[in-house]
Design an enzyme around this catalytic site. Structure first.
Site, PDB file in Angstrom:
ATOM      1  N   HIS A 122       0.772  -1.179   0.121  1.00  0.00           N
ATOM      2  CA  HIS A 122       0.042  -0.105   0.046  1.00  0.00           C
ATOM      3  C   HIS A 122       0.946   1.206  -0.086  1.00  0.00           C
ATOM      4  O   HIS A 122       1.978   1.201   0.453  1.00  0.00           O
ATOM      5  CB  HIS A 122      -1.003   0.043   1.330  1.00  0.00           C
ATOM      6  CG  HIS A 122      -1.963   0.904   1.368  1.00  0.00           C
ATOM      7  ND1 HIS A 122      -1.583   2.412   1.843  1.00  0.00           N
ATOM      8  CD2 HIS A 122      -3.160   0.982   1.164  1.00  0.00           C
ATOM      9  CE1 HIS A 122      -2.780   2.966   1.976  1.00  0.00           C
ATOM     10  NE2 HIS A 122      -3.624   2.223   1.426  1.00  0.00           N
ATOM     11  N   ASP A 199       2.657  -4.719   8.198  1.00  0.00           N
ATOM     12  CA  ASP A 199       1.781  -4.014   7.861  1.00  0.00           C
ATOM     13  C   ASP A 199       0.185  -5.015   7.838  1.00  0.00           C
ATOM     14  O   ASP A 199      -0.123  -5.702   7.123  1.00  0.00           O
ATOM     15  CB  ASP A 199       1.587  -3.339   6.660  1.00  0.00           C
ATOM     16  CG  ASP A 199       0.239  -2.543   6.288  1.00  0.00           C
ATOM     17  OD1 ASP A 199      -0.714  -2.857   7.052  1.00  0.00           O
ATOM     18  OD2 ASP A 199       0.124  -1.940   5.095  1.00  0.00           O
ATOM     19  N   GLN A 202      -4.732  -5.172   6.606  1.00  0.00           N
ATOM     20  CA  GLN A 202      -5.780  -6.275   6.075  1.00  0.00           C
ATOM     21  C   GLN A 202      -5.668  -7.636   6.677  1.00  0.00           C
ATOM     22  O   GLN A 202      -6.375  -8.610   6.276  1.00  0.00           O
ATOM     23  CB  GLN A 202      -5.422  -6.348   4.568  1.00  0.00           C
ATOM     24  CG  GLN A 202      -5.558  -5.130   3.774  1.00  0.00           C
ATOM     25  CD  GLN A 202      -7.045  -4.594   3.858  1.00  0.00           C
ATOM     26  OE1 GLN A 202      -7.980  -5.441   4.073  1.00  0.00           O
ATOM     27  NE2 GLN A 202      -7.117  -3.117   3.520  1.00  0.00           N
ATOM     28  N   LYS A 225     -10.533  -0.750  10.247  1.00  0.00           N
ATOM     29  CA  LYS A 225     -10.595  -1.962   9.529  1.00  0.00           C
ATOM     30  C   LYS A 225     -11.265  -3.220  10.104  1.00  0.00           C
ATOM     31  O   LYS A 225     -11.419  -4.227   9.634  1.00  0.00           O
ATOM     32  CB  LYS A 225      -9.514  -2.043   8.620  1.00  0.00           C
ATOM     33  CG  LYS A 225      -9.221  -0.977   7.682  1.00  0.00           C
ATOM     34  CD  LYS A 225      -8.071  -1.390   6.708  1.00  0.00           C
ATOM     35  CE  LYS A 225      -7.279  -0.180   6.000  1.00  0.00           C
ATOM     36  NZ  LYS A 225      -8.187   0.316   4.963  1.00  0.00           N
ATOM     37  N   CYS A 363      -4.618   2.547  -3.982  1.00  0.00           N
ATOM     38  CA  CYS A 363      -3.555   2.970  -3.086  1.00  0.00           C
ATOM     39  C   CYS A 363      -2.144   2.031  -3.319  1.00  0.00           C
ATOM     40  O   CYS A 363      -1.396   1.607  -2.463  1.00  0.00           O
ATOM     41  CB  CYS A 363      -3.673   3.276  -1.838  1.00  0.00           C
ATOM     42  SG  CYS A 363      -4.682   4.496  -1.384  1.00  0.00           S
TER      43      CYS A 363
HETATM   44  N1  PMP Z   1      -2.021  -0.803   4.271  1.00  0.00           N
HETATM   45  C1  PMP Z   1      -2.908  -1.652   3.734  1.00  0.00           C
HETATM   46  C2  PMP Z   1      -2.573  -2.853   3.373  1.00  0.00           C
HETATM   47  C3  PMP Z   1      -4.016  -1.098   3.582  1.00  0.00           C
HETATM   48  O1  PMP Z   1      -4.981  -1.767   3.057  1.00  0.00           O
HETATM   49  C4  PMP Z   1      -4.571   0.280   4.102  1.00  0.00           C
HETATM   50  C5  PMP Z   1      -5.848   0.764   3.774  1.00  0.00           C
HETATM   51  N2  PMP Z   1      -6.206   0.608   2.820  1.00  0.00           N
HETATM   52  C6  PMP Z   1      -3.484   0.828   4.868  1.00  0.00           C
HETATM   53  C7  PMP Z   1      -2.079   0.279   4.892  1.00  0.00           C
HETATM   54  C8  PMP Z   1      -3.567   2.270   5.391  1.00  0.00           C
HETATM   55  O2  PMP Z   1      -4.618   2.198   6.382  1.00  0.00           O
HETATM   56  P1  PMP Z   1      -5.010   3.731   7.041  1.00  0.00           P
HETATM   57  O3  PMP Z   1      -5.834   4.175   5.743  1.00  0.00           O
HETATM   58  O4  PMP Z   1      -6.420   3.228   7.959  1.00  0.00           O
HETATM   59  O5  PMP Z   1      -4.053   4.178   7.737  1.00  0.00           O
END
Ligand code: PMP
Length: 406
Positions: A122, A199, A202, A225, A363
């Site tokens: 991401h 990270d 997910q 999430k 993203c």
């Molecule tokens: N890492 C991953 C794998 C994600 O899916 C996301 C959210 N789509 C993020 C980081 C960022 O999370 P947040 O916007 O809640 O900070």
């Protein structure tokens, strides 16, 4: 099997109508819906326990502090950290990664050092390191994917050098659903003396996480999430790293003593929590974790796999269908494109049928470049989704295909 109809009653928003049609919510990878108990905890916080934490001698402040620190211990138990001092509250995964990039970067990374990321990261796990590059000329090395969109472990291992100082990698890809072999990644990295950040944005909503078993050095995730509120997230870090790392932001709470000449910093975890924390949301996050565990992460994983298999079987039969992410270990995410139909058109038309999916690059633009596309349609499932909703998605996709003559 879970009693999904009963579970759905806990989520007020799931009975909404969109354009007069029942909402089918398949954008869980972006954020999950909230059970009533979490919503009520937020209200209860403001109605009954609202006072700033850690600072007051009065009853309400003590009570708010107890609730907030109780939430920290709840998070500790959820990921099985060995101490609640290793749990730092942040605004979310993004802030947690930025904190490590800044603070670990300041302390342990020097010009020429290397960080290993993967092609499926991401943006928050890419750009945070690129910002660090403006201060230290660190080099980003990228682990590639194989044909099934799994990490190519041989290529990953070949990236290590005596300059490698950190591996930072997603537990589960938000686009592909690929579950990375993080335990093996940690073992391989530690064998070479390299710490690992995972990270978990997910993974925490779908899998049981045990940071001591994984032996990772850092683990990050977002409350929103995992059925909790927005605005609160977690950084887990091993004490030995956190103790050496400098503060990320300055302000109240993170200090021990301040004079104009010199300031000394607070102990863990407060050293990294400048300013008033979102103590209402941390308590609601704890409630969300209770809720998730009352359903059971193993049960959730099993049911969501069932949904994913059910959906995949139907999708592969559709003409012109391309599914991205065929990993053997896969979480409940279905990313797809239909030949000749732009992902944006597909998303827009499904929306008119009441079906919420995500479209675009999610993203993860470097991943899109590696796949040679500019976006996908992503349906990401939760334990509150049903077979009937997947049938609605399949019918919806077929209708869109018909409109486009595919
Ligand atoms: N890492 C991953 C794998 C994600 O899916 C996301 C959210 N789509 C993020 C980081 C960022 O999370 P947040 O916007 O809640 O900070």
């Amino acid at each position: 099997m879970l009693d999904v109809n009963l579970i759905r009653k806990d989520f007020p928003i799931l009975s909404s109508l969109v354009y007069g049609k029942p909402l089918v919510y398949f954008d869980n990878g972006a954020t999950t819906q909230k059970p009533r108990c979490v919503i009520e905890k937020l209200t209860e916080g403001y109605v009954s326990h609202n006072a700033n934490v850690h600072r007051g001698v009065h009853f309400l402040s003590q009570e708010a502090t107890d609730l907030h620190e109780g939430a920290r211990r709840r998070v500790q138990a959820f990921i099985n950290a060995s101490s609640s001092d290793e749990i730092i509250f942040t605004r979310g995964t993004t802030e947690s990664i930025n904190l490590v990039a800044y603070s670990f970067g300041e302390c342990f990374l020097h010009d020429g050092d290397e960080i290993i990321l993967s092609e499926m990261e991401h943006h928050s796990n890419i750009v945070s390191w690129q910002l660090l590059q403006q201060r230290h000329h660190v080099v980003l090395r990228v682990a590639r994917l194989n044909d099934r969109q799994e990490l190519d472990m041989e290529q990953f291992k070949s990236l290590f050098s005596d300059k490698t100082k950190l591996v930072s990698i997603a537990h589960v890809s938000n686009v592909l659903g690929t579950v990375n072999p993080v335990k093996q990644i940690v073992e391989e990295s530690h064998r070479r003396g390299v710490p690992v950040l995972i990270d978990g944005a997910q993974s925490t909503p779908h899998l049981k996480v045990d940071v001591q078993d994984l032996d990772c050095d850092f683990f990050v995730f977002s409350g929103h999430k995992v059925y909790g509120p927005t605005g609160v997230g977690v950084l887990y870090g091993k004490r030995r790293w956190l103790e050496q790392m400098p503060p990320y932001q300055g302000g109240g709470e993170m200090i021990q003593n301040v004079t104009f000449e010199k300031t000394t910093f607070n102990e863990l975890p407060y050293k990294f929590e400048a300013g008033t924390p979102d103590f209402i949301s941390t308590v609601a996050l704890a409630e969300a974790l209770d809720y998730v565990e009352s359903i059971g992460l193993e049960e959730i994983e099993e049911y969501e796999h069932y949904l994913l298999d059910y959906a995949t079987e139907r999708f592969v039969q559709m003409p012109g269908m391309r599914i991205f992410g065929n990993a053997r270990e896969k979480s409940a995410v279905l990313s797809f494109l239909v030949e000749g139909i732009h992902h944006y058109d597909m998303g827009l038309l499904l929306d008119k049928m009441g079906i919420a999916v995500r479209t675009g690059h999610h993203c993860a633009q470097p991943l899109m470049q590696a796949l040679g596309i500019d976006g996908t349609v992503r349906a990401s499932f939760s334990f509150y989704n049903t077979e009937q909703e997947i049938d609605a998605l399949v019918d919806g996709v077929k209708r869109v295909c018909k409109m486009f003559g595919v």
